[in-house]
Design a protein around this motif. Structure first.
Motif, PDB file in Angstrom:
ATOM      1  N   VAL A  50       0.852  -1.182   0.000  1.00  0.00           N
ATOM      2  CA  VAL A  50       0.000   0.000   0.000  1.00  0.00           C
ATOM      3  C   VAL A  50       0.891   1.236   0.000  1.00  0.00           C
ATOM      4  O   VAL A  50       1.896   1.281   0.710  1.00  0.00           O
ATOM      5  CB  VAL A  50      -0.938  -0.006   1.223  1.00  0.00           C
ATOM      6  CG1 VAL A  50      -1.785   1.247   1.260  1.00  0.00           C
ATOM      7  CG2 VAL A  50      -1.831  -1.238   1.189  1.00  0.00           C
ATOM      8  N   LYS A  51       0.517   2.252  -0.785  1.00  0.00           N
ATOM      9  CA  LYS A  51       1.388   3.400  -1.002  1.00  0.00           C
ATOM     10  C   LYS A  51       1.164   4.533  -0.014  1.00  0.00           C
ATOM     11  O   LYS A  51       1.741   5.605  -0.174  1.00  0.00           O
ATOM     12  CB  LYS A  51       1.160   3.935  -2.429  1.00  0.00           C
ATOM     13  CG  LYS A  51       1.599   2.972  -3.519  1.00  0.00           C
ATOM     14  CD  LYS A  51       3.104   2.847  -3.589  1.00  0.00           C
ATOM     15  CE  LYS A  51       3.751   4.165  -3.955  1.00  0.00           C
ATOM     16  NZ  LYS A  51       3.338   4.640  -5.280  1.00  0.00           N
ATOM     17  N   VAL A  52       0.338   4.340   0.985  1.00  0.00           N
ATOM     18  CA  VAL A  52       0.082   5.390   1.974  1.00  0.00           C
ATOM     19  C   VAL A  52       0.369   4.829   3.361  1.00  0.00           C
ATOM     20  O   VAL A  52       0.341   3.610   3.570  1.00  0.00           O
ATOM     21  CB  VAL A  52      -1.371   5.910   1.886  1.00  0.00           C
ATOM     22  CG1 VAL A  52      -1.638   6.518   0.529  1.00  0.00           C
ATOM     23  CG2 VAL A  52      -2.362   4.805   2.176  1.00  0.00           C
ATOM     24  N   PRO A  53       0.645   5.695   4.345  1.00  0.00           N
ATOM     25  CA  PRO A  53       0.995   5.201   5.677  1.00  0.00           C
ATOM     26  C   PRO A  53      -0.209   4.717   6.459  1.00  0.00           C
ATOM     27  O   PRO A  53      -1.354   4.977   6.090  1.00  0.00           O
ATOM     28  CB  PRO A  53       1.612   6.437   6.348  1.00  0.00           C
ATOM     29  CG  PRO A  53       0.923   7.588   5.681  1.00  0.00           C
ATOM     30  CD  PRO A  53       0.729   7.162   4.254  1.00  0.00           C
ATOM     31  N   GLU A  54       0.058   4.007   7.537  1.00  0.00           N
ATOM     32  CA  GLU A  54      -1.008   3.663   8.471  1.00  0.00           C
ATOM     33  C   GLU A  54      -1.600   4.937   9.050  1.00  0.00           C
ATOM     34  O   GLU A  54      -0.900   5.912   9.309  1.00  0.00           O
ATOM     35  CB  GLU A  54      -0.466   2.790   9.605  1.00  0.00           C
ATOM     36  CG  GLU A  54      -0.086   1.387   9.179  1.00  0.00           C
ATOM     37  CD  GLU A  54       0.167   0.496  10.374  1.00  0.00           C
ATOM     38  OE1 GLU A  54      -0.454   0.732  11.428  1.00  0.00           O
ATOM     39  OE2 GLU A  54       0.979  -0.428  10.249  1.00  0.00           O
ATOM     40  N   VAL A  55      -2.918   4.890   9.267  1.00  0.00           N
ATOM     41  CA  VAL A  55      -3.614   6.075   9.768  1.00  0.00           C
ATOM     42  C   VAL A  55      -3.588   6.047  11.288  1.00  0.00           C
ATOM     43  O   VAL A  55      -4.535   5.624  11.954  1.00  0.00           O
ATOM     44  CB  VAL A  55      -5.055   6.127   9.223  1.00  0.00           C
ATOM     45  CG1 VAL A  55      -5.734   7.423   9.666  1.00  0.00           C
ATOM     46  CG2 VAL A  55      -5.035   6.054   7.703  1.00  0.00           C
TER      47      VAL A  55
END
Length: 263
Positions: A16-21
């Motif tokens: 996944v290209k986005v960080p953990e929220v």
């Protein structure tokens, strides 16, 4: 068309290209909003001398950083957050230019960016069957993601200004009011089991408004209800803190091992 925000795509095999929220995610995003808002305010104070050059530099940086982020095959903290900071600056500049340069009323501007965000999410959902922040594994989805993020910055800036100027609650109370709104989103997710995707995009807008309110509260003169730090000091303070937190995430890889804030 009704967007089913509750639709979630199962965890993909590709990175996944986005960080953990996590809470750090929201903290850094809030501060990147503050940096963008402060920079836009400084330039709009004397737009003829600095706005054109700023737009050119911002455009060049975006054309360099955003394609690099989209082409990368894994999540890279410094690259992602540089992109977030630049998109935040672009969103703040877009909203401020609409208000200050084109004299569009705040109410109309708020409605316009609400529509633009909804259209972006609607087209994204029509193309991919979801607008989940957990499914950013292709370039197409990531482009939709960044376009939606741009409009959340613009809408958050405008909505924050609308609250401050139409309700006249004062800078400190605006911060409190928007903080409570963010708290209600968390309550809705944790206790009422609202969709994580719906909570994420709602929080994206509210975080921008909250960051702008914090920027105004810290920067405005004491006699106007602020803390009197000034826009330059406020922007620099949050920029340095953002750089420090991104460095921390890069060193500790918390973005890979931390617990999800929205699950």
């Amino acid at each position: 068309m009704v967007i089913d925000f509750a639709t979630e795509i199962p965890a993909p095999a590709r990175p996944v290209k986005v960080p953990e929220v996590t809470m750090l995610f929201w903290l850094i995003k809030m501060m990147s909003t503050t940096v963008g808002k402060s920079a836009a305010d400084l330039l709009n104070a004397d737009p003829r001398s600095g706005l054109t050059g700023y737009c050119m530099v911002l455009g060049i940086l975006l054309m360099a950083i955003l394609p690099a982020q989209v082409r990368s095959r894994q999540f890279t903290p410094w690259l992602y957050w540089c992109c977030m900071l630049l998109v935040g600056m672009a969103g703040a500049l877009l909203s401020d230019s609409l208000i200050d340069q084109l004299s569009v009323p705040l109410t109309y501007a708020t409605g316009l960016f609400c529509v633009m965000l909804w259209i972006t999410l609607a087209v994204w959902h029509a193309e991919e069957s979801s607008v989940s922040f957990r499914s950013i594994v292709t370039r197409k989805r990531e482009l939709f993601y960044w376009l939606a993020i741009l409009f959340t910055f613009a809408l958050g800036t405008i909505a924050g200004d609308w609250v401050a100027e139409n309700l006249h609650p004062g800078y400190a109370f605006t911060v409190l009011l928007l903080g409570v709104a963010l708290g209600l989103v968390a309550v809705g997710h944790y206790l009422l089991e609202f969709s994580a995707t719906s909570c994420f995009w709602t929080a994206c807008v509210l975080t921008c408004s909250f960051g702008n309110a914090c920027s105004d509260w810290l920067a405005q003169p004491v006699h106007d209800g602020g803390l009197g730090l000034g826009k330059l000091v406020t922007s620099g303070l949050f920029l340095l803190t953002t750089i420090g937190l991104v460095g921390y995430l890069s060193a500790t890889r918390k973005h890979l091992t931390g617990s999800q804030w929205l699950e």
